[in-house]
Write an enzyme that holds these catalytic residues in place. Structure first.
Site, mmCIF file in Angstrom:
data_model
loop_
_atom_site.group_PDB
_atom_site.id
_atom_site.type_symbol
_atom_site.label_atom_id
_atom_site.label_comp_id
_atom_site.label_asym_id
_atom_site.label_seq_id
_atom_site.Cartn_x
_atom_site.Cartn_y
_atom_site.Cartn_z
ATOM 1 N N SER A 73 7.668 0.195 -6.237
ATOM 2 C CA SER A 73 6.327 -0.399 -6.241
ATOM 3 C C SER A 73 5.978 -1.033 -4.901
ATOM 4 O O SER A 73 4.816 -1.056 -4.509
ATOM 5 C CB SER A 73 6.224 -1.453 -7.347
ATOM 6 O OG SER A 73 6.289 -0.862 -8.620
ATOM 7 N N GLU A 101 14.224 -13.414 -10.037
ATOM 8 C CA GLU A 101 13.505 -13.812 -8.824
ATOM 9 C C GLU A 101 14.012 -15.126 -8.225
ATOM 10 O O GLU A 101 14.062 -15.285 -7.006
ATOM 11 C CB GLU A 101 12.004 -13.915 -9.115
ATOM 12 C CG GLU A 101 11.317 -12.590 -9.398
ATOM 13 C CD GLU A 101 11.436 -12.159 -10.856
ATOM 14 O OE1 GLU A 101 12.111 -12.870 -11.638
ATOM 15 O OE2 GLU A 101 10.848 -11.122 -11.221
ATOM 16 N N HIS A 145 0.783 -6.501 -5.364
ATOM 17 C CA HIS A 145 0.062 -6.511 -6.643
ATOM 18 C C HIS A 145 -0.637 -7.853 -6.886
ATOM 19 O O HIS A 145 -0.544 -8.439 -7.962
ATOM 20 C CB HIS A 145 1.020 -6.190 -7.786
ATOM 21 C CG HIS A 145 1.534 -4.782 -7.777
ATOM 22 N ND1 HIS A 145 2.177 -4.238 -6.692
ATOM 23 C CD2 HIS A 145 1.491 -3.808 -8.725
ATOM 24 C CE1 HIS A 145 2.530 -2.989 -6.956
ATOM 25 N NE2 HIS A 145 2.110 -2.690 -8.182
ATOM 26 N N ASP A 152 -2.496 -4.031 -15.615
ATOM 27 C CA ASP A 152 -1.383 -4.864 -16.091
ATOM 28 C C ASP A 152 -1.859 -6.195 -16.665
ATOM 29 O O ASP A 152 -1.089 -6.896 -17.322
ATOM 30 C CB ASP A 152 -0.377 -5.121 -14.964
ATOM 31 C CG ASP A 152 0.483 -3.897 -14.695
ATOM 32 O OD1 ASP A 152 0.354 -2.909 -15.437
ATOM 33 O OD2 ASP A 152 1.274 -3.919 -13.747
ATOM 34 N N ARG A 169 -2.160 -3.781 -4.751
ATOM 35 C CA ARG A 169 -1.661 -2.583 -5.422
ATOM 36 C C ARG A 169 -2.480 -1.325 -5.122
ATOM 37 O O ARG A 169 -1.906 -0.280 -4.814
ATOM 38 C CB ARG A 169 -1.643 -2.820 -6.932
ATOM 39 C CG ARG A 169 -1.261 -1.584 -7.735
ATOM 40 C CD ARG A 169 -1.496 -1.807 -9.215
ATOM 41 N NE ARG A 169 -0.943 -0.733 -10.037
ATOM 42 C CZ ARG A 169 -1.067 -0.667 -11.347
ATOM 43 N NH1 ARG A 169 -1.728 -1.606 -12.002
ATOM 44 N NH2 ARG A 169 -0.539 0.328 -12.023
#
Length: 332
Positions: free
Chosen positions: A40, A61, A112, A120, A170
């Site tokens: 991604s 993360e 994103h 999403d 994105r």
């Protein structure tokens, strides 16, 4: 009015991935970390060419931020990549304590971002991240507008010592800036000059602002000075104030909640400037500002451009805000 050519639709995240690979070849101290989103963020090529310098942390993360901080102590230059909402709200404490507080040389690279994440939905759309990151002392905050600028910004932050938050998106968007540009952190870019209204925009809304200004000039003769503010912090106050001193009105445009975003930063600058002018007995300087930003709400699932329209941050909304400030700037 200067016209900009859309050289084709390209993802800003692809510009990041290409630049990261270039940096890997150029500097053996550059390392990359990712939280299970390698494809991604277009980090695949880096991971394939430099496997010994790529760390796939998985969906962890907070651990990624801690490892990045540790690597920076060893004089490596860590680029930690994930989605913007995971890169900020999920790990804010780790960023504050392990990176910002001790001024670690870590580059937090967030893809994103904003409403244009699209389908999403609200839980993944970051509309608070710029505000969160700009409040951290010493944090440089950058929000790029297209593929070429994201590539150039990624190169630039590798040469900047200190923590950086690099935000990009994105979808494939218009690629219109110079392929060979030199990215200057903290230096806004005047894209078009105009005498009537200042438009200060960032990220994906820079192209929308250019398109809105083109329509306004062709249909109503309104000359907009469009400024690309890619660096939210440190903010180029000089360039912005120089333009506003000419136009006496400003529209700020961002893919972010108006709480804590670019518009609020500029409002602070304007308030301080007006206060100082009055203090110095110069009461002639007044400005009208209008903010194009998400109005204190979460997003929802949908196609990117449809979401920009629904939440009033598309080019039509920018156009309407420009007409408003232009009409009202001389009213007492």
């Amino acid at each position: 009015m200067r016209q900009y050519e859309n050289k084709g639709l390209k993802e800003t995240r692809a510009g990041f991935g290409k630049a990261l690979t270039f940096l890997g070849k150029k500097n053996h101290k550059v390392v990359a970390l990712c939280a299970d989103l390698t494809t991604s963020l277009f980090m695949d090529q880096f991971s394939q060419e430099f496997p010994e310098r790529f760390f796939q942390i998985g969906i962890a993360e907070a651990n990624m931020i801690g490892i990045a901080a540790g690597l920076s102590i060893g004089e490596y230059i860590p680029f930690a990549g994930t989605f913007a909402n995971f890169a900020t709200s999920r790990v804010y404490d780790q960023i504050r304590q392990s990176i910002a507080y001790s001024y670690k040389n870590v580059k937090i690279c967030a893809s994103h971002s904003g409403l244009t994440l699209g389908e999403d939905g609200a839980t993944h759309q970051s509309l608070e991240d710029l505000g969160m990151m700009k409040m951290l002392p010493g944090m440089t905050v950058i929000n790029t507008c297209d593929y070429n600028q994201t590539y150039a910004a990624t190169i630039a932050i590798s040469n900047h010592f200190g923590p950086v938050y690099l935000r990009f998106g994105r979808p494939a968007v218009a690629n219109f800036t110079d392929e060979n540009q030199i990215f200057e952190i903290g230096k806004a870019i005047v894209l078009t000059e105009g005498k009537d209204v200042t438009i200060v925009s960032t990220g994906h809304l820079v192209w929308e602002s250019l398109e809105a200004s083109k329509i306004l000039y062709e249909k109503k003769g309104i000359e907009c000075e469009v400024i690309n503010v890619h660096t939210i912090k440190p903010l180029d106050e000089h360039t912005i104030l120089k333009s506003i001193n000419k136009t006496k009105c400003i529209v700020t445009a961002e893919e972010h909640n108006y709480w804590g975003g670019l518009g609020e930063s500029i409002a602070r600058v304007l308030t301080t400037t007006i206060h100082n002018n009055k203090k110095n007995k110069n009461k002639k300087w007044s400005v009208i500002q209008s903010l194009v930003a998400v109005n204190d709400t979460f997003g929802e699932s949908g196609k990117p451009m449809e979401l920009l329209k629904k939440y009033d941050i598309d080019r039509e909304s920018i156009l309407n805000h420009v007409e408003f400030v232009f009409k009202n700037k001389n009213k007492k």
